[in-house]
Design a protein around this motif. Structure first.
Motif, PDB file in Angstrom:
ATOM      1  N   ASP A  11       0.763  -1.343  -0.180  1.00 21.95           N
ATOM      2  CA  ASP A  11      -0.013  -0.129  -0.006  1.00 21.95           C
ATOM      3  C   ASP A  11       0.650   1.507  -0.115  1.00 21.95           C
ATOM      4  O   ASP A  11       0.488   1.960  -0.760  1.00 21.95           O
ATOM      5  N   ARG A  12       1.982   1.421   0.829  1.00 17.75           N
ATOM      6  CA  ARG A  12       2.658   2.555   0.910  1.00 17.75           C
ATOM      7  C   ARG A  12       3.482   2.854  -0.358  1.00 17.75           C
ATOM      8  O   ARG A  12       3.620   3.899  -0.502  1.00 17.75           O
ATOM      9  N   LEU A  13       3.737   1.735  -1.083  1.00 21.26           N
ATOM     10  CA  LEU A  13       4.857   1.218  -2.314  1.00 21.26           C
ATOM     11  C   LEU A  13       3.668   2.455  -3.510  1.00 21.26           C
ATOM     12  O   LEU A  13       4.319   2.856  -4.272  1.00 21.26           O
ATOM     13  N   CYS A  14       2.502   1.422  -3.690  1.00 20.84           N
ATOM     14  CA  CYS A  14       1.424   2.174  -4.241  1.00 20.84           C
ATOM     15  C   CYS A  14       1.437   3.631  -3.727  1.00 20.84           C
ATOM     16  O   CYS A  14       1.007   4.226  -5.609  1.00 20.84           O
ATOM     17  N   ALA A  15       0.869   4.157  -2.861  1.00 24.53           N
ATOM     18  CA  ALA A  15       1.087   5.184  -3.200  1.00 24.53           C
ATOM     19  C   ALA A  15       2.012   5.767  -3.166  1.00 24.53           C
ATOM     20  O   ALA A  15       1.464   7.374  -3.924  1.00 24.53           O
ATOM     21  N   LEU A  16       3.134   5.664  -2.826  1.00 27.83           N
ATOM     22  CA  LEU A  16       4.389   6.518  -3.337  1.00 27.83           C
ATOM     23  C   LEU A  16       4.507   6.387  -4.864  1.00 27.83           C
ATOM     24  O   LEU A  16       5.512   7.536  -5.215  1.00 27.83           O
ATOM     25  N   SER A  17       4.269   6.076  -5.821  1.00 25.93           N
ATOM     26  CA  SER A  17       4.826   5.226  -7.193  1.00 25.93           C
ATOM     27  C   SER A  17       3.019   5.633  -7.817  1.00 25.93           C
ATOM     28  O   SER A  17       3.686   5.369  -8.797  1.00 25.93           O
ATOM     29  N   ASP A  18       2.025   5.921  -7.337  1.00 27.00           N
ATOM     30  CA  ASP A  18       1.468   6.567  -7.784  1.00 27.00           C
ATOM     31  C   ASP A  18       0.728   4.817  -8.973  1.00 27.00           C
ATOM     32  O   ASP A  18      -0.006   5.208 -10.103  1.00 27.00           O
ATOM     33  N   LEU A  19       0.805   3.740  -8.567  1.00 22.93           N
ATOM     34  CA  LEU A  19      -0.180   2.605  -9.418  1.00 22.93           C
ATOM     35  C   LEU A  19      -1.050   2.063  -8.445  1.00 22.93           C
ATOM     36  O   LEU A  19      -1.141   2.242  -6.689  1.00 22.93           O
ATOM     37  N   PRO A  20      -1.897   1.250  -9.685  1.00 21.22           N
ATOM     38  CA  PRO A  20      -2.960   0.662  -8.758  1.00 21.22           C
ATOM     39  C   PRO A  20      -2.859  -0.504  -8.045  1.00 21.22           C
ATOM     40  O   PRO A  20      -1.379  -1.207  -8.597  1.00 21.22           O
ATOM     41  N   LYS A  21      -3.235  -0.850  -6.907  1.00 12.40           N
ATOM     42  CA  LYS A  21      -3.206  -2.096  -5.819  1.00 12.40           C
ATOM     43  C   LYS A  21      -3.173  -3.250  -6.677  1.00 12.40           C
ATOM     44  O   LYS A  21      -3.532  -4.126  -7.333  1.00 12.40           O
ATOM     45  N   GLY A  39      15.116   2.147 -10.337  1.00 13.35           N
ATOM     46  CA  GLY A  39      13.841   2.277 -10.612  1.00 13.35           C
ATOM     47  C   GLY A  39      13.286   2.245  -8.613  1.00 13.35           C
ATOM     48  O   GLY A  39      13.273   2.904  -8.333  1.00 13.35           O
ATOM     49  N   ALA A  40      14.125   0.951  -8.303  1.00 11.72           N
ATOM     50  CA  ALA A  40      13.345   0.433  -6.638  1.00 11.72           C
ATOM     51  C   ALA A  40      14.164   1.404  -6.054  1.00 11.72           C
ATOM     52  O   ALA A  40      13.909   2.395  -5.014  1.00 11.72           O
ATOM     53  N   ALA A  41      15.081   1.606  -5.779  1.00 15.83           N
ATOM     54  CA  ALA A  41      16.456   2.161  -4.861  1.00 15.83           C
ATOM     55  C   ALA A  41      16.309   4.239  -5.007  1.00 15.83           C
ATOM     56  O   ALA A  41      15.579   4.584  -4.041  1.00 15.83           O
ATOM     57  N   LEU A  42      15.399   4.444  -6.117  1.00 14.17           N
ATOM     58  CA  LEU A  42      15.643   5.889  -6.341  1.00 14.17           C
ATOM     59  C   LEU A  42      13.999   6.030  -6.053  1.00 14.17           C
ATOM     60  O   LEU A  42      13.639   7.160  -5.203  1.00 14.17           O
ATOM     61  N   LEU A  43      13.210   5.535  -5.724  1.00 14.68           N
ATOM     62  CA  LEU A  43      11.671   5.598  -6.110  1.00 14.68           C
ATOM     63  C   LEU A  43      11.529   5.267  -4.019  1.00 14.68           C
ATOM     64  O   LEU A  43      11.256   6.367  -3.599  1.00 14.68           O
TER      65      LEU A  43
END
Length: 301
Positions: free
Chosen positions: A86-96, A225-229
Protein backbone atom coordinates in the motif's frame (compact mmCIF):
# COMPACT_ATOMS: atom_id res chain seq x y z
CA UNK A 1 1.72 3.44 -20.32
CA UNK A 2 0.19 5.00 -17.20
CA UNK A 3 2.61 7.54 -15.77
CA UNK A 4 4.11 6.57 -12.44
CA UNK A 5 6.78 8.02 -10.17
CA UNK A 6 9.30 5.34 -11.03
CA UNK A 7 12.30 7.13 -12.44
CA UNK A 8 13.04 6.46 -16.13
CA UNK A 9 16.42 5.03 -17.12
CA UNK A 10 17.13 6.12 -20.67
CA UNK A 11 20.40 4.20 -20.95
CA UNK A 12 18.91 0.87 -19.98
CA UNK A 13 15.73 1.62 -21.92
CA UNK A 14 17.68 2.20 -25.14
CA UNK A 15 19.50 -1.11 -24.70
CA UNK A 16 16.22 -2.91 -24.05
CA UNK A 17 14.65 -1.34 -27.15
CA UNK A 18 17.64 -2.41 -29.27
CA UNK A 19 17.40 -5.95 -27.95
CA UNK A 20 13.65 -6.04 -28.58
CA UNK A 21 14.25 -4.81 -32.15
CA UNK A 22 16.69 -7.65 -32.79
CA UNK A 23 14.23 -10.17 -31.34
CA UNK A 24 11.47 -8.76 -33.55
CA UNK A 25 13.75 -8.98 -36.57
CA UNK A 26 14.37 -12.65 -35.83
CA UNK A 27 10.63 -13.15 -35.51
CA UNK A 28 10.08 -11.65 -38.96
CA UNK A 29 12.80 -13.87 -40.46
CA UNK A 30 11.29 -16.98 -38.95
CA UNK A 31 7.79 -16.12 -40.18
CA UNK A 32 9.23 -15.52 -43.66
CA UNK A 33 10.87 -18.94 -43.67
CA UNK A 34 7.66 -20.50 -42.42
CA UNK A 35 5.58 -18.85 -45.13
CA UNK A 36 8.08 -19.86 -47.81
CA UNK A 37 7.99 -23.45 -46.63
CA UNK A 38 4.22 -23.68 -46.45
CA UNK A 39 3.16 -21.46 -49.34
CA UNK A 40 -0.19 -23.15 -49.81
CA UNK A 41 -1.13 -22.87 -46.18
CA UNK A 42 0.03 -19.37 -45.22
CA UNK A 43 -3.36 -18.33 -43.72
CA UNK A 44 -3.15 -21.28 -41.34
CA UNK A 45 0.45 -20.41 -40.52
CA UNK A 46 -0.46 -16.83 -39.62
CA UNK A 47 -3.49 -17.97 -37.64
CA UNK A 48 -1.42 -20.53 -35.78
CA UNK A 49 1.42 -18.16 -34.88
CA UNK A 50 -1.00 -15.40 -33.90
CA UNK A 51 -3.05 -17.76 -31.72
CA UNK A 52 0.07 -19.12 -30.06
CA UNK A 53 1.26 -15.62 -29.18
CA UNK A 54 -2.12 -14.54 -27.80
CA UNK A 55 -2.40 -17.67 -25.67
CA UNK A 56 1.09 -17.22 -24.24
CA UNK A 57 0.52 -13.51 -23.61
CA UNK A 58 -2.83 -14.10 -21.92
CA UNK A 59 -2.05 -17.08 -19.71
CA UNK A 60 1.71 -17.10 -19.00
CA UNK A 61 1.33 -15.10 -15.79
CA UNK A 62 -1.35 -17.44 -14.43
CA UNK A 63 0.73 -20.48 -15.30
CA UNK A 64 3.75 -19.06 -13.47
CA UNK A 65 1.72 -18.15 -10.38
CA UNK A 66 0.01 -21.54 -10.31
CA UNK A 67 3.27 -23.43 -10.80
CA UNK A 68 4.88 -21.60 -7.88
CA UNK A 69 1.89 -22.31 -5.63
CA UNK A 70 1.07 -18.64 -5.14
CA UNK A 71 -2.14 -18.07 -3.17
CA UNK A 72 -3.75 -14.68 -2.84
CA UNK A 73 -3.93 -13.31 0.69
CA UNK A 74 -6.15 -10.65 2.23
CA UNK A 75 -4.96 -7.73 4.39
CA UNK A 76 -6.16 -9.69 7.43
CA UNK A 77 -4.05 -12.71 6.46
CA UNK A 78 -0.86 -10.74 5.68
CA UNK A 79 -1.18 -7.25 7.19
CA UNK A 80 2.53 -6.31 7.01
CA UNK A 81 2.89 -7.40 3.38
CA UNK A 82 -0.25 -5.51 2.35
CA UNK A 83 0.81 -2.42 4.31
CA UNK A 84 4.20 -2.33 2.56
CA UNK A 85 2.60 -2.66 -0.88
CA UNK A 86 0.00 0.00 0.00
CA UNK A 87 2.78 2.45 0.91
CA UNK A 88 4.74 1.76 -2.26
CA UNK A 89 1.68 2.03 -4.51
CA UNK A 90 0.78 5.38 -2.92
CA UNK A 91 4.38 6.53 -3.37
CA UNK A 92 4.57 5.45 -7.01
CA UNK A 93 1.00 6.26 -8.14
CA UNK A 94 0.42 2.64 -9.14
CA UNK A 95 -2.86 0.76 -8.79
CA UNK A 96 -2.56 -1.85 -6.07
CA UNK A 97 -1.84 -5.33 -7.47
CA UNK A 98 -3.19 -8.56 -6.09
CA UNK A 99 -1.03 -9.82 -3.24
CA UNK A 100 0.03 -13.44 -2.85
CA UNK A 101 2.30 -15.67 -0.80
CA UNK A 102 4.05 -18.84 -1.98
CA UNK A 103 4.76 -21.44 0.69
CA UNK A 104 8.39 -22.28 -0.03
CA UNK A 105 11.64 -21.80 1.86
CA UNK A 106 13.33 -20.35 -1.24
CA UNK A 107 13.70 -16.64 -0.33
CA UNK A 108 12.33 -14.81 -3.33
CA UNK A 109 9.58 -12.65 -4.79
CA UNK A 110 8.07 -12.19 -8.23
CA UNK A 111 5.49 -10.16 -10.13
CA UNK A 112 3.21 -11.39 -12.89
CA UNK A 113 0.49 -9.84 -15.00
CA UNK A 114 0.18 -8.51 -18.52
CA UNK A 115 -0.82 -5.00 -17.32
CA UNK A 116 -0.77 -2.83 -14.22
CA UNK A 117 -4.43 -3.56 -13.50
CA UNK A 118 -3.94 -7.35 -13.82
CA UNK A 119 -0.74 -7.55 -11.80
CA UNK A 120 0.02 -9.90 -8.93
CA UNK A 121 2.99 -9.53 -6.56
CA UNK A 122 4.05 -12.60 -4.62
CA UNK A 123 6.54 -13.08 -1.80
CA UNK A 124 7.65 -16.46 -0.53
CA UNK A 125 7.41 -17.47 3.11
CA UNK A 126 11.19 -17.94 3.07
CA UNK A 127 11.65 -14.29 2.07
CA UNK A 128 9.19 -12.97 4.67
CA UNK A 129 10.99 -14.87 7.43
CA UNK A 130 14.45 -13.57 6.52
CA UNK A 131 14.10 -9.88 5.66
CA UNK A 132 13.74 -6.81 7.82
CA UNK A 133 10.86 -4.41 6.95
CA UNK A 134 13.10 -1.97 5.02
CA UNK A 135 14.70 -4.82 3.07
CA UNK A 136 11.30 -6.30 2.22
CA UNK A 137 10.10 -2.90 1.06
CA UNK A 138 13.09 -2.65 -1.28
CA UNK A 139 12.33 -6.05 -2.79
CA UNK A 140 8.64 -5.21 -3.24
CA UNK A 141 9.58 -1.88 -4.85
CA UNK A 142 11.77 -3.85 -7.28
CA UNK A 143 8.82 -6.07 -8.21
CA UNK A 144 6.46 -3.11 -8.56
CA UNK A 145 9.00 -1.54 -10.93
CA UNK A 146 8.50 -4.57 -13.17
CA UNK A 147 4.75 -3.95 -12.98
CA UNK A 148 5.13 -0.22 -13.73
CA UNK A 149 7.18 -0.91 -16.85
CA UNK A 150 5.11 -3.91 -17.98
CA UNK A 151 8.18 -6.12 -17.96
CA UNK A 152 6.13 -9.33 -17.83
CA UNK A 153 4.44 -8.43 -21.13
CA UNK A 154 7.82 -7.48 -22.64
CA UNK A 155 9.43 -10.76 -21.58
CA UNK A 156 6.43 -12.77 -22.76
CA UNK A 157 6.80 -11.28 -26.23
CA UNK A 158 10.54 -11.82 -26.21
CA UNK A 159 10.33 -15.47 -25.12
CA UNK A 160 7.55 -16.23 -27.61
CA UNK A 161 10.05 -16.40 -30.46
CA UNK A 162 11.86 -19.29 -28.81
CA UNK A 163 8.59 -21.14 -28.28
CA UNK A 164 7.64 -20.55 -31.90
CA UNK A 165 11.01 -21.77 -33.16
CA UNK A 166 10.65 -25.01 -31.23
CA UNK A 167 7.12 -25.48 -32.53
CA UNK A 168 8.22 -24.91 -36.13
CA UNK A 169 10.94 -27.51 -35.71
CA UNK A 170 8.44 -30.07 -34.47
CA UNK A 171 6.01 -29.21 -37.27
CA UNK A 172 8.73 -29.62 -39.89
CA UNK A 173 9.92 -32.93 -38.47
CA UNK A 174 6.38 -34.24 -38.20
CA UNK A 175 5.65 -33.14 -41.78
CA UNK A 176 8.84 -34.84 -42.96
CA UNK A 177 7.93 -38.09 -41.21
CA UNK A 178 4.46 -37.99 -42.76
CA UNK A 179 6.16 -37.80 -46.15
CA UNK A 180 8.49 -40.62 -45.27
CA UNK A 181 11.38 -38.25 -44.54
CA UNK A 182 11.34 -37.11 -48.13
CA UNK A 183 12.29 -40.53 -49.52
CA UNK A 184 9.34 -40.48 -51.86
CA UNK A 185 9.23 -36.75 -52.35
CA UNK A 186 11.09 -34.37 -54.59
CA UNK A 187 14.38 -32.63 -53.91
CA UNK A 188 12.66 -29.45 -52.71
CA UNK A 189 10.84 -31.34 -49.99
CA UNK A 190 14.08 -32.92 -48.86
CA UNK A 191 15.85 -29.56 -48.73
CA UNK A 192 13.01 -27.98 -46.74
CA UNK A 193 13.05 -30.91 -44.37
CA UNK A 194 16.71 -30.13 -43.63
CA UNK A 195 16.60 -26.33 -43.70
CA UNK A 196 13.53 -25.61 -41.57
CA UNK A 197 14.75 -27.39 -38.41
CA UNK A 198 18.20 -25.85 -38.88
CA UNK A 199 16.84 -22.31 -39.22
CA UNK A 200 14.48 -22.87 -36.30
CA UNK A 201 17.30 -24.14 -34.11
CA UNK A 202 19.52 -21.16 -34.95
CA UNK A 203 16.69 -18.69 -34.35
CA UNK A 204 15.88 -20.36 -31.04
CA UNK A 205 19.51 -20.18 -29.87
CA UNK A 206 19.93 -16.53 -30.83
CA UNK A 207 16.54 -15.52 -29.39
CA UNK A 208 17.36 -17.36 -26.15
CA UNK A 209 20.59 -15.38 -25.72
CA UNK A 210 18.89 -12.08 -26.60
CA UNK A 211 16.05 -12.79 -24.19
CA UNK A 212 18.51 -13.48 -21.37
CA UNK A 213 20.32 -10.24 -22.21
CA UNK A 214 17.01 -8.36 -22.12
CA UNK A 215 16.15 -9.99 -18.79
CA UNK A 216 19.43 -8.81 -17.26
CA UNK A 217 18.79 -5.26 -18.49
CA UNK A 218 15.31 -5.18 -16.97
CA UNK A 219 16.59 -6.47 -13.61
CA UNK A 220 19.13 -3.64 -13.42
CA UNK A 221 16.41 -1.18 -14.39
CA UNK A 222 14.07 -2.53 -11.68
CA UNK A 223 16.84 -2.26 -9.07
CA UNK A 224 17.47 1.33 -10.05
CA UNK A 225 13.77 2.22 -10.03
CA UNK A 226 13.28 0.67 -6.60
CA UNK A 227 16.33 2.38 -5.11
CA UNK A 228 15.30 5.81 -6.37
CA UNK A 229 11.66 5.38 -5.36
CA UNK A 230 12.38 4.34 -1.79
CA UNK A 231 15.52 6.44 -1.42
CA UNK A 232 17.14 3.46 0.33
CA UNK A 233 19.48 1.66 -2.09
CA UNK A 234 21.38 0.22 0.88
CA UNK A 235 18.26 -1.64 2.06
CA UNK A 236 17.84 -3.22 -1.37
CA UNK A 237 21.55 -4.10 -1.46
CA UNK A 238 21.22 -5.70 1.96
CA UNK A 239 18.24 -7.76 0.78
CA UNK A 240 20.13 -8.86 -2.34
CA UNK A 241 23.15 -9.93 -0.31
CA UNK A 242 21.03 -11.75 2.24
CA UNK A 243 18.86 -13.55 -0.35
CA UNK A 244 21.83 -14.57 -2.51
CA UNK A 245 23.72 -15.84 0.54
CA UNK A 246 20.74 -17.81 1.82
CA UNK A 247 20.27 -19.61 -1.52
CA UNK A 248 23.19 -21.92 -0.71
CA UNK A 249 21.30 -23.20 2.35
CA UNK A 250 18.19 -24.23 0.38
CA UNK A 251 17.92 -27.90 -0.64
CA UNK A 252 18.99 -28.48 -4.24
CA UNK A 253 15.69 -30.16 -5.03
CA UNK A 254 13.76 -27.02 -4.08
CA UNK A 255 16.06 -24.81 -6.15
CA UNK A 256 15.63 -26.99 -9.23
CA UNK A 257 11.85 -26.79 -8.90
CA UNK A 258 12.02 -23.00 -8.77
CA UNK A 259 14.71 -22.44 -11.41
CA UNK A 260 12.39 -22.55 -14.50
CA UNK A 261 10.76 -19.37 -13.19
CA UNK A 262 14.00 -17.40 -12.72
CA UNK A 263 12.88 -14.75 -15.20
CA UNK A 264 10.08 -13.78 -12.80
CA UNK A 265 12.17 -13.76 -9.62
CA UNK A 266 13.86 -11.00 -7.62
CA UNK A 267 17.03 -13.14 -7.51
CA UNK A 268 17.80 -16.31 -9.51
CA UNK A 269 17.40 -19.74 -7.91
CA UNK A 270 20.67 -21.45 -8.82
CA UNK A 271 20.87 -25.23 -9.02
CA UNK A 272 24.51 -25.56 -10.05
CA UNK A 273 24.30 -25.21 -13.85
CA UNK A 274 23.14 -21.61 -14.01
CA UNK A 275 26.31 -19.75 -13.11
CA UNK A 276 27.23 -18.83 -16.65
CA UNK A 277 26.89 -15.07 -17.05
CA UNK A 278 25.89 -15.48 -20.67
CA UNK A 279 22.96 -17.78 -19.89
CA UNK A 280 21.82 -16.16 -16.64
CA UNK A 281 18.46 -14.39 -16.49
CA UNK A 282 19.88 -11.96 -13.89
CA UNK A 283 23.00 -9.79 -13.72
CA UNK A 284 25.63 -10.86 -11.22
CA UNK A 285 25.33 -9.85 -7.59
CA UNK A 286 28.46 -7.73 -8.02
CA UNK A 287 26.91 -5.79 -10.92
CA UNK A 288 23.72 -5.13 -8.98
CA UNK A 289 25.55 -4.04 -5.83
CA UNK A 290 27.88 -1.80 -7.86
CA UNK A 291 24.89 -0.01 -9.42
CA UNK A 292 23.20 0.40 -6.03
CA UNK A 293 26.44 1.77 -4.62
CA UNK A 294 26.57 4.41 -7.37
CA UNK A 295 22.96 5.38 -6.70
CA UNK A 296 23.67 5.65 -2.96
CA UNK A 297 26.57 8.02 -3.67
CA UNK A 298 24.40 10.09 -6.04
CA UNK A 299 21.64 10.38 -3.44
CA UNK A 300 24.25 11.33 -0.83
CA UNK A 301 25.40 14.24 -2.97
Amino acid sequence: MTRTRYAPDRGLTSRMVTTMFLIGLLYVVLIGVLLAAFQNAWPLVLLFTGGLFVAQFWFSDRIAAYSMGAREVSPQQAPELHAAIDRLCALSDLPKPRVAIADTDVPNAFATGRSQKKALVCATTGLLRRLEPEELEGVLAHELSHVAHRDVAVMTFASFLGVLAGTVTRMALWSGMMRGGGRNGNNQAQILFLIIPLVSAVVYAVSFLLTRLLSRYRELSADRGAALLTGKPSALASALTKVSGQMAQIPTRDLRQAEPFNAFFFAPAFSGNSFSKLLSSHPTLEQRLEQLGRISRELGR
